[in-house]
Design a protein around this motif. Sequence first.
Motif, short mmCIF file in Angstrom:
data_model
loop_
_atom_site.label_atom_id
_atom_site.label_comp_id
_atom_site.label_asym_id
_atom_site.label_seq_id
_atom_site.Cartn_x
_atom_site.Cartn_y
_atom_site.Cartn_z
N GLU A 1 -107.00 -109.26 40.56
CA GLU A 1 -105.86 -108.49 41.06
C GLU A 1 -104.72 -109.46 41.39
O GLU A 1 -104.96 -110.55 41.90
CB GLU A 1 -106.29 -107.73 42.31
CG GLU A 1 -105.24 -106.85 42.91
CD GLU A 1 -105.76 -106.11 44.13
OE1 GLU A 1 -105.01 -105.26 44.63
OE2 GLU A 1 -106.89 -106.37 44.59
N ILE A 2 -103.50 -109.03 41.13
CA ILE A 2 -102.31 -109.82 41.51
C ILE A 2 -101.63 -109.09 42.65
O ILE A 2 -101.33 -107.90 42.54
CB ILE A 2 -101.37 -109.98 40.30
CG1 ILE A 2 -102.07 -110.78 39.20
CG2 ILE A 2 -100.08 -110.67 40.72
CD1 ILE A 2 -101.31 -110.88 37.92
N VAL A 3 -101.39 -109.81 43.74
CA VAL A 3 -100.81 -109.20 44.95
C VAL A 3 -99.61 -110.01 45.42
O VAL A 3 -99.58 -111.23 45.29
CB VAL A 3 -101.86 -109.10 46.08
CG1 VAL A 3 -103.00 -108.20 45.69
CG2 VAL A 3 -102.38 -110.47 46.46
N PRO A 4 -98.60 -109.34 45.98
CA PRO A 4 -97.46 -110.08 46.53
C PRO A 4 -97.82 -110.69 47.88
O PRO A 4 -98.59 -110.12 48.66
CB PRO A 4 -96.37 -109.01 46.68
CG PRO A 4 -97.13 -107.73 46.80
CD PRO A 4 -98.39 -107.89 46.02
N GLY A 5 -97.25 -111.86 48.16
CA GLY A 5 -97.45 -112.51 49.45
C GLY A 5 -96.31 -112.17 50.40
O GLY A 5 -95.34 -111.50 50.04
N LEU A 6 -96.42 -112.65 51.61
CA LEU A 6 -95.40 -112.36 52.63
C LEU A 6 -94.14 -113.19 52.47
O LEU A 6 -93.08 -112.83 52.97
CB LEU A 6 -95.99 -112.62 54.02
CG LEU A 6 -97.11 -111.69 54.45
CD1 LEU A 6 -97.67 -112.14 55.79
CD2 LEU A 6 -96.61 -110.27 54.53
N PHE A 7 -94.23 -114.32 51.78
CA PHE A 7 -93.11 -115.25 51.71
C PHE A 7 -92.54 -115.39 50.31
O PHE A 7 -92.01 -116.43 49.94
CB PHE A 7 -93.54 -116.61 52.24
CG PHE A 7 -94.12 -116.53 53.63
CD1 PHE A 7 -93.29 -116.30 54.72
CD2 PHE A 7 -95.48 -116.65 53.84
CE1 PHE A 7 -93.81 -116.20 55.99
CE2 PHE A 7 -96.01 -116.56 55.11
CZ PHE A 7 -95.18 -116.33 56.19
N GLY A 8 -92.65 -114.33 49.50
CA GLY A 8 -92.09 -114.35 48.16
C GLY A 8 -93.01 -114.96 47.12
O GLY A 8 -92.62 -115.08 45.96
N ASP A 9 -94.20 -115.36 47.51
CA ASP A 9 -95.14 -115.91 46.55
C ASP A 9 -96.06 -114.80 46.04
O ASP A 9 -95.98 -113.66 46.49
CB ASP A 9 -95.96 -117.04 47.18
CG ASP A 9 -96.56 -116.66 48.52
OD1 ASP A 9 -96.29 -115.55 49.00
OD2 ASP A 9 -97.31 -117.47 49.09
N TRP A 10 -96.91 -115.12 45.09
CA TRP A 10 -97.81 -114.15 44.49
C TRP A 10 -99.22 -114.69 44.51
O TRP A 10 -99.45 -115.86 44.21
CB TRP A 10 -97.38 -113.85 43.05
CG TRP A 10 -96.11 -113.07 43.01
CD1 TRP A 10 -94.85 -113.59 43.05
CD2 TRP A 10 -95.98 -111.67 43.00
NE1 TRP A 10 -93.94 -112.57 43.04
CE2 TRP A 10 -94.60 -111.37 43.01
CE3 TRP A 10 -96.88 -110.61 42.98
CZ2 TRP A 10 -94.11 -110.08 42.99
CZ3 TRP A 10 -96.39 -109.32 42.95
CH2 TRP A 10 -95.02 -109.06 42.96
N GLY A 11 -100.17 -113.81 44.84
CA GLY A 11 -101.56 -114.21 44.91
C GLY A 11 -102.36 -113.63 43.75
O GLY A 11 -102.15 -112.49 43.35
N PHE A 12 -103.24 -114.44 43.22
CA PHE A 12 -104.17 -114.00 42.19
C PHE A 12 -105.55 -113.96 42.86
O PHE A 12 -106.15 -114.98 43.13
CB PHE A 12 -104.14 -114.97 41.01
CG PHE A 12 -105.18 -114.71 39.96
CD1 PHE A 12 -105.51 -113.43 39.57
CD2 PHE A 12 -105.83 -115.76 39.35
CE1 PHE A 12 -106.46 -113.19 38.59
CE2 PHE A 12 -106.78 -115.55 38.37
CZ PHE A 12 -107.10 -114.26 38.00
N VAL A 13 -105.99 -112.74 43.17
CA VAL A 13 -107.24 -112.54 43.91
C VAL A 13 -108.34 -112.23 42.90
O VAL A 13 -108.18 -111.37 42.04
CB VAL A 13 -107.12 -111.38 44.91
CG1 VAL A 13 -108.42 -111.19 45.67
CG2 VAL A 13 -105.96 -111.61 45.85
#
Length: 71
Positions: free
Chosen positions: A19-31
């Motif tokens: 899953e790809i999720v947005p982070g709090l600081f404009g970054d993106w997470g690949f979970v």
Amino acid sequence: MVLTRIDGSRYIRRFYRMEIVPGLFGDWGFVREWGRIGRDGQVRTDWFASEADAQDACFKLHMAKAKRGYA
């Protein structure tokens, strides 16, 4: 996206969730989460500067898992 690999003759019943999720600081997470079907899996999150970078990582991992028999 959820991938599974089931081979009854070798007692293999595994899953791989990405899953790809947005982070709090404009970054993106690949979970990603993986493990045996019916059990708790392990979870790992990798952070990327852009959504495109995270999608590239997801695509590469998806192709690698497809070569190993995940569908």
